[in-house]
Design an enzyme around this catalytic site. Structure first.
Site, PDB file in Angstrom:
ATOM      1  N   GLY A  39      46.595  35.924  32.042  1.00 34.69           N
ATOM      2  CA  GLY A  39      47.354  35.010  31.219  1.00 34.69           C
ATOM      3  C   GLY A  39      46.580  33.812  30.735  1.00 34.69           C
ATOM      4  N   ARG A  71      52.688  38.096  29.174  1.00 35.79           N
ATOM      5  CA  ARG A  71      51.933  36.839  29.108  1.00 35.79           C
ATOM      6  C   ARG A  71      50.458  37.033  28.744  1.00 35.79           C
ATOM      7  NH1 ARG A  71      52.676  38.941  33.863  1.00 35.79           N
ATOM      8  NH2 ARG A  71      50.979  39.046  35.398  1.00 35.79           N
ATOM      9  N   LYS A  84      40.681  45.914  31.922  1.00 35.85           N
ATOM     10  CA  LYS A  84      40.923  44.717  31.116  1.00 35.85           C
ATOM     11  C   LYS A  84      39.649  44.225  30.436  1.00 35.85           C
ATOM     12  CE  LYS A  84      44.889  42.785  33.584  1.00 35.85           C
ATOM     13  NZ  LYS A  84      45.399  41.635  34.355  1.00 35.85           N
ATOM     14  N   ASP A 128      43.397  33.987  39.509  1.00 33.69           N
ATOM     15  CA  ASP A 128      44.498  33.548  40.358  1.00 33.69           C
ATOM     16  C   ASP A 128      44.196  33.909  41.813  1.00 33.69           C
ATOM     17  OD1 ASP A 128      44.803  36.262  40.330  1.00 33.69           O
ATOM     18  OD2 ASP A 128      46.850  36.281  39.555  1.00 33.69           O
ATOM     19  N   ASN A 129      42.903  33.928  42.139  1.00 35.29           N
ATOM     20  CA  ASN A 129      42.453  34.293  43.476  1.00 35.29           C
ATOM     21  C   ASN A 129      41.662  33.130  44.065  1.00 35.29           C
ATOM     22  OD1 ASN A 129      40.198  35.420  45.332  1.00 35.29           O
ATOM     23  ND2 ASN A 129      41.710  37.065  45.293  1.00 35.29           N
ATOM     24  N   CYS A 174      36.088  19.459  47.241  1.00 35.73           N
ATOM     25  CA  CYS A 174      36.406  18.061  47.572  1.00 35.73           C
ATOM     26  C   CYS A 174      37.900  17.824  47.414  1.00 35.73           C
ATOM     27  CB  CYS A 174      35.670  17.103  46.635  1.00 35.73           C
ATOM     28  SG  CYS A 174      33.892  16.994  46.866  1.00 35.73           S
ATOM     29  N   CYS A 187      50.885  35.378  40.173  1.00 35.27           N
ATOM     30  CA  CYS A 187      51.995  35.553  39.230  1.00 35.27           C
ATOM     31  C   CYS A 187      52.950  36.650  39.689  1.00 35.27           C
ATOM     32  CB  CYS A 187      51.456  35.860  37.838  1.00 35.27           C
ATOM     33  SG  CYS A 187      50.532  34.494  37.104  1.00 35.27           S
TER      34      CYS A 187
END
Length: 253
Positions: A39, A71, A84, A128-129, A174, A187
């Site tokens: 996305g 999305r 992909k 998203d990992n 940090c 997601c």
């Protein structure tokens, strides 16, 4: 020298005093890696290709699923079950055949990143990992490459950039120390509204272009929090952490 075709294609951004022909030449010479083609990576890759970034490296080990289509705007129904990275490379090449697009249809682990990140000028973390994000942070710092990071969950987005060519720059660890973090829901587990990904992905692409052009970058060591429900955007300055496992020693020196 830009060709007549390039002058015509990129005329609207060449008109801008912040870009001009010199800036367009910088973009044409740039090599950028996009890790994650979901996305966030979809709008990021589309805008970088449209802007004429000369070489794109697309990294993702997943295949297209029906649930992605809500999305992930690079893909169509007929792309189901296809890698992909390879589909995205074909889509971007069709959109702009003047640039070079390389597909890397596998996950970006730390060993692979160490071999490849030094070959590009800039990396965009669209994953998203959490483990991959920490690996990207560490490797980009090791080789001195800038990185633009973003994430979206539900209606909430985050954006931050680091320029690791500057030795005193803080880093992602940090802000979010690994030992204190648990893998967040992706997601599939938490849900997400598609246009919020478009907003943050567009901002991510914008910051990348500004970095490549040598323009001021508002997200540099500043975490921007976006709430799609209220359209609020709030920046937070990030400070170096002396106890950071990635760059703490540098912060003390």
């Amino acid at each position: 020298m830009l060709s007549r075709k390039e002058l015509q294609r990129y005329s609207r951004q060449i008109m801008l005093p912040q870009v001009g022909e010199v800036g367009q030449q910088k973009l044409s010479a740039a090599r950028v890696m996009v890790v994650g083609l979901g996305g966030l990576g979809s709008p990021v890759a589309l805008y970088l290709a449209a802007a004429g970034v000369g070489e794109l490296h697309l990294v993702d080990g997943d295949k297209v699923e029906v649930s992605n289509l809500q999305r992930q705007i690079l893909y169509k129904v007929n792309h189901r079950e296809k890698p992909k990275a390879e589909v995205a490379a074909r889509q971007l090449t069709a959109a702009n055949p003047e640039i070079r697009v390389h597909a890397h249809p596998h996950m970006a682990n730390q060993n692979w990143l160490r071999k490849r990140v030094a070959e590009v000028d800039l990396l965009l973390d669209c994953t998203d990992n959490l483990e991959t994000r920490y690996s990207i942070n560490q490797v980009c710092r090791e080789v001195g490459r800038p990185v633009v990071m973003a994430s979206v969950r539900g209606f909430s987005g985050q954006l931050i950039s680091f320029d690791f060519s500057t030795s005193r720059s803080p880093c992602y660890a940090c802000l979010f120390p690994p030992r204190q973090q648990r893998e967040p829901l992706n997601c599939a587990g938490a849900g997400v509204i598609g246009p919020a990904l478009g907003v943050i992905g567009s901002m991510q692409a914008l910051e990348a272009l500004k970095l490549l052009l040598g323009l001021p970058v508002a997200s540099l060591a500043r975490l921007h929090l976006f709430e799609a429900e209220t359209l609020e955007l709030r920046p937070l300055q990030v400070q170096g952490n002396n106890d950071c496992p990635v760059c703490g020693q540098n912060q003390r020196s």
